[in-house]
Design a protein around this motif. Sequence first.
Motif, PDB file in Angstrom:
ATOM      1  N   PHE A  77      32.805  60.621  43.388  1.00  0.00           N
ATOM      2  CA  PHE A  77      33.409  60.015  42.202  1.00  0.00           C
ATOM      3  C   PHE A  77      33.120  58.522  42.210  1.00  0.00           C
ATOM      4  O   PHE A  77      33.428  57.831  43.175  1.00  0.00           O
ATOM      5  CB  PHE A  77      34.917  60.250  42.185  1.00  0.00           C
ATOM      6  N   VAL A  78      32.505  58.060  41.140  1.00  0.00           N
ATOM      7  CA  VAL A  78      32.154  56.651  41.032  1.00  0.00           C
ATOM      8  C   VAL A  78      32.982  56.063  39.896  1.00  0.00           C
ATOM      9  O   VAL A  78      33.105  56.666  38.833  1.00  0.00           O
ATOM     10  CB  VAL A  78      30.657  56.493  40.699  1.00  0.00           C
ATOM     11  N   TYR A  79      33.545  54.908  40.139  1.00  0.00           N
ATOM     12  CA  TYR A  79      34.259  54.229  39.070  1.00  0.00           C
ATOM     13  C   TYR A  79      33.519  52.975  38.663  1.00  0.00           C
ATOM     14  O   TYR A  79      33.069  52.212  39.512  1.00  0.00           O
ATOM     15  CB  TYR A  79      35.700  53.907  39.497  1.00  0.00           C
ATOM     16  N   VAL A  80      33.367  52.790  37.359  1.00  0.00           N
ATOM     17  CA  VAL A  80      32.708  51.588  36.863  1.00  0.00           C
ATOM     18  C   VAL A  80      33.792  50.663  36.322  1.00  0.00           C
ATOM     19  O   VAL A  80      34.720  51.111  35.642  1.00  0.00           O
ATOM     20  CB  VAL A  80      31.694  51.928  35.741  1.00  0.00           C
ATOM     21  N   LEU A  81      33.704  49.383  36.649  1.00  0.00           N
ATOM     22  CA  LEU A  81      34.631  48.411  36.070  1.00  0.00           C
ATOM     23  C   LEU A  81      33.928  47.078  35.908  1.00  0.00           C
ATOM     24  O   LEU A  81      32.832  46.879  36.430  1.00  0.00           O
ATOM     25  CB  LEU A  81      35.888  48.249  36.938  1.00  0.00           C
ATOM     26  N   THR A  82      34.544  46.185  35.145  1.00  0.00           N
ATOM     27  CA  THR A  82      34.009  44.833  35.036  1.00  0.00           C
ATOM     28  C   THR A  82      34.976  43.925  35.800  1.00  0.00           C
ATOM     29  O   THR A  82      36.141  44.285  35.979  1.00  0.00           O
ATOM     30  CB  THR A  82      33.924  44.399  33.557  1.00  0.00           C
ATOM     31  N   PRO A  83      34.500  42.769  36.292  1.00  0.00           N
ATOM     32  CA  PRO A  83      35.390  41.904  37.065  1.00  0.00           C
ATOM     33  C   PRO A  83      36.376  41.180  36.161  1.00  0.00           C
ATOM     34  O   PRO A  83      36.267  39.981  35.921  1.00  0.00           O
ATOM     35  CB  PRO A  83      34.429  40.929  37.769  1.00  0.00           C
ATOM     36  N   GLU A  84      37.320  41.930  35.617  1.00  0.00           N
ATOM     37  CA  GLU A  84      38.343  41.373  34.722  1.00  0.00           C
ATOM     38  C   GLU A  84      39.672  42.040  35.047  1.00  0.00           C
ATOM     39  O   GLU A  84      39.701  43.117  35.637  1.00  0.00           O
ATOM     40  CB  GLU A  84      37.978  41.669  33.261  1.00  0.00           C
ATOM     41  N   ARG A  85      40.757  41.415  34.594  1.00  0.00           N
ATOM     42  CA  ARG A  85      42.088  41.862  35.003  1.00  0.00           C
ATOM     43  C   ARG A  85      42.393  43.316  34.589  1.00  0.00           C
ATOM     44  O   ARG A  85      42.741  44.147  35.421  1.00  0.00           O
ATOM     45  CB  ARG A  85      43.168  40.926  34.454  1.00  0.00           C
ATOM     46  N   LEU A  86      42.240  43.609  33.295  1.00  0.00           N
ATOM     47  CA  LEU A  86      42.644  44.945  32.821  1.00  0.00           C
ATOM     48  C   LEU A  86      41.833  46.086  33.443  1.00  0.00           C
ATOM     49  O   LEU A  86      42.415  47.073  33.901  1.00  0.00           O
ATOM     50  CB  LEU A  86      42.612  45.017  31.295  1.00  0.00           C
ATOM     51  N   PRO A  87      40.514  45.955  33.488  1.00  0.00           N
ATOM     52  CA  PRO A  87      39.758  47.034  34.161  1.00  0.00           C
ATOM     53  C   PRO A  87      40.149  47.203  35.626  1.00  0.00           C
ATOM     54  O   PRO A  87      40.172  48.325  36.137  1.00  0.00           O
ATOM     55  CB  PRO A  87      38.311  46.570  34.028  1.00  0.00           C
ATOM     56  N   ILE A  88      40.484  46.105  36.314  1.00  0.00           N
ATOM     57  CA  ILE A  88      40.890  46.218  37.720  1.00  0.00           C
ATOM     58  C   ILE A  88      42.190  47.019  37.806  1.00  0.00           C
ATOM     59  O   ILE A  88      42.325  47.950  38.597  1.00  0.00           O
ATOM     60  CB  ILE A  88      41.085  44.829  38.378  1.00  0.00           C
ATOM     61  N   GLU A  89      43.159  46.650  36.931  1.00  0.00           N
ATOM     62  CA  GLU A  89      44.447  47.361  36.956  1.00  0.00           C
ATOM     63  C   GLU A  89      44.267  48.832  36.648  1.00  0.00           C
ATOM     64  O   GLU A  89      44.815  49.705  37.310  1.00  0.00           O
ATOM     65  CB  GLU A  89      45.417  46.729  35.947  1.00  0.00           C
ATOM     66  N   GLU A  90      43.481  49.095  35.619  1.00  0.00           N
ATOM     67  CA  GLU A  90      43.267  50.488  35.216  1.00  0.00           C
ATOM     68  C   GLU A  90      42.561  51.281  36.324  1.00  0.00           C
ATOM     69  O   GLU A  90      42.890  52.434  36.598  1.00  0.00           O
ATOM     70  CB  GLU A  90      42.435  50.510  33.925  1.00  0.00           C
ATOM     71  N   THR A  91      41.585  50.637  36.943  1.00  0.00           N
ATOM     72  CA  THR A  91      40.848  51.315  38.014  1.00  0.00           C
ATOM     73  C   THR A  91      41.771  51.615  39.186  1.00  0.00           C
ATOM     74  O   THR A  91      41.714  52.696  39.784  1.00  0.00           O
ATOM     75  CB  THR A  91      39.659  50.444  38.484  1.00  0.00           C
ATOM     76  N   SER A  92      42.639  50.660  39.480  1.00  0.00           N
ATOM     77  CA  SER A  92      43.572  50.842  40.578  1.00  0.00           C
ATOM     78  C   SER A  92      44.459  52.074  40.316  1.00  0.00           C
ATOM     79  O   SER A  92      44.669  52.909  41.198  1.00  0.00           O
ATOM     80  CB  SER A  92      44.422  49.583  40.701  1.00  0.00           C
ATOM     81  N   ARG A  93      44.957  52.180  39.102  1.00  0.00           N
ATOM     82  CA  ARG A  93      45.783  53.346  38.724  1.00  0.00           C
ATOM     83  C   ARG A  93      44.984  54.640  38.862  1.00  0.00           C
ATOM     84  O   ARG A  93      45.434  55.613  39.456  1.00  0.00           O
ATOM     85  CB  ARG A  93      46.236  53.216  37.268  1.00  0.00           C
ATOM     86  N   ALA A  94      43.783  54.600  38.305  1.00  0.00           N
ATOM     87  CA  ALA A  94      42.962  55.816  38.287  1.00  0.00           C
ATOM     88  C   ALA A  94      42.590  56.258  39.701  1.00  0.00           C
ATOM     89  O   ALA A  94      42.675  57.446  40.031  1.00  0.00           O
ATOM     90  CB  ALA A  94      41.698  55.569  37.473  1.00  0.00           C
TER      91      ALA A  94
END
Length: 306
Positions: free
Chosen positions: A213-230
């Motif tokens: 499982f690979v998660y893609v995110l951008t170095p920004e606050r909301l994607p980090i939070e969402e990725t952390s949850r996911a």
Amino acid sequence: MQNHSIVFFGGKGGVGKSTCSAAFALSAAQNGKKVLLVSTDPAHNLEDLFSVRIGNTISRLQSHLYGLEIDAGEESKRYIEGVKENLQDLVHAHRVSEVHRQIDMAANTPGADESALFDALVNIILEQTEHFDLIVFDTAPTGHTLRLLSLPEMMEAWIDGMLKRRRTVNENYSQLLNDGEPVEDPIYQTLMKRKQKFVEARKWLLDKRKTGFVYVLTPERLPIEETSRAVGQLDQAKMNVNTLIVNKCLPEEAEASAFFQKRKQQEQQYIQMIHEQFKKQKKIFLPLLAEDISTQANLRHISNYL
Ligand SMILES: Nc1ncnc2c1ncn2[C@@H]1O[C@H](COP(=O)(O)OP(=O)(O)OP(=O)(O)O)[C@@H](O)[C@H]1O
Ligand SMILES: [Mg+2]
């Protein structure tokens, strides 16, 4: 990542799931693997990336690389038609229209499309893993995907409930009509088959050597939070995210102006956060390119990082 037989790409809307999964599939294909790239995203863009018309059948994109697009709405429609056809023979003629009405109602409940999509996914896993070295799934934005992946468990529980009810009904029937001999029940058998499929697919999903499982995110606050949850939720479902792709990082040359210097500083803080919050995952950093990744050249450029 390329050692797995199945790799899922997840992430928030617009972070670059489709781009990264296509680049990854391309890179694996160039390494000589036979790769199937599956898009479950309603906003398909594989066609733009590869300038090939792709549909709901497996099409060749390039040497070693094949593509398939699943449309949840279409899958759902096809699935419902199938159910209706199957029931045609089981239901008395005068009740058919009533039964169809009920099925149509069920088809419009929330989650129906996702459940059909999930069925399609399960079928791909069970039918195509033997034909391809690697299957790459480009999924729709986070919320959907998570629910989709936790579905097998829910579906199994749900089917178990149905099976139990059918069993009781059948036992009553067999007492009444068949002198206690078991009655043949096509619905019970269909449910059983469905369950076996889910159990089989889950084995693949939970096998860490086979599925990544690979998660893609951008170095920004909301994607980090969402990725952390996911990542947390997937962890709970015993599906561990092994790799993070941090996409759209400002390139080195962006530091010349005061504006970019400031952005870059802020980005550094977020990248620091990503290192602290995701200790277990391997991290791959991809630069923001000057233009959208809609050409083969750009895609190849990105695939060099993967
Ligand atoms: N590293 C990058 N540099 C420049 N543009 C990029 C980069 N990565 C992605 N893009 C662009 O960002 C846009 C969104 O990318 P993409 O479609 O891959 O995201 P997605 O996560 O699949 O979106 P969705 O959630 O809508 O499915 C596209 O126009 C793509 O070309
Ligand atoms: Mg996409």
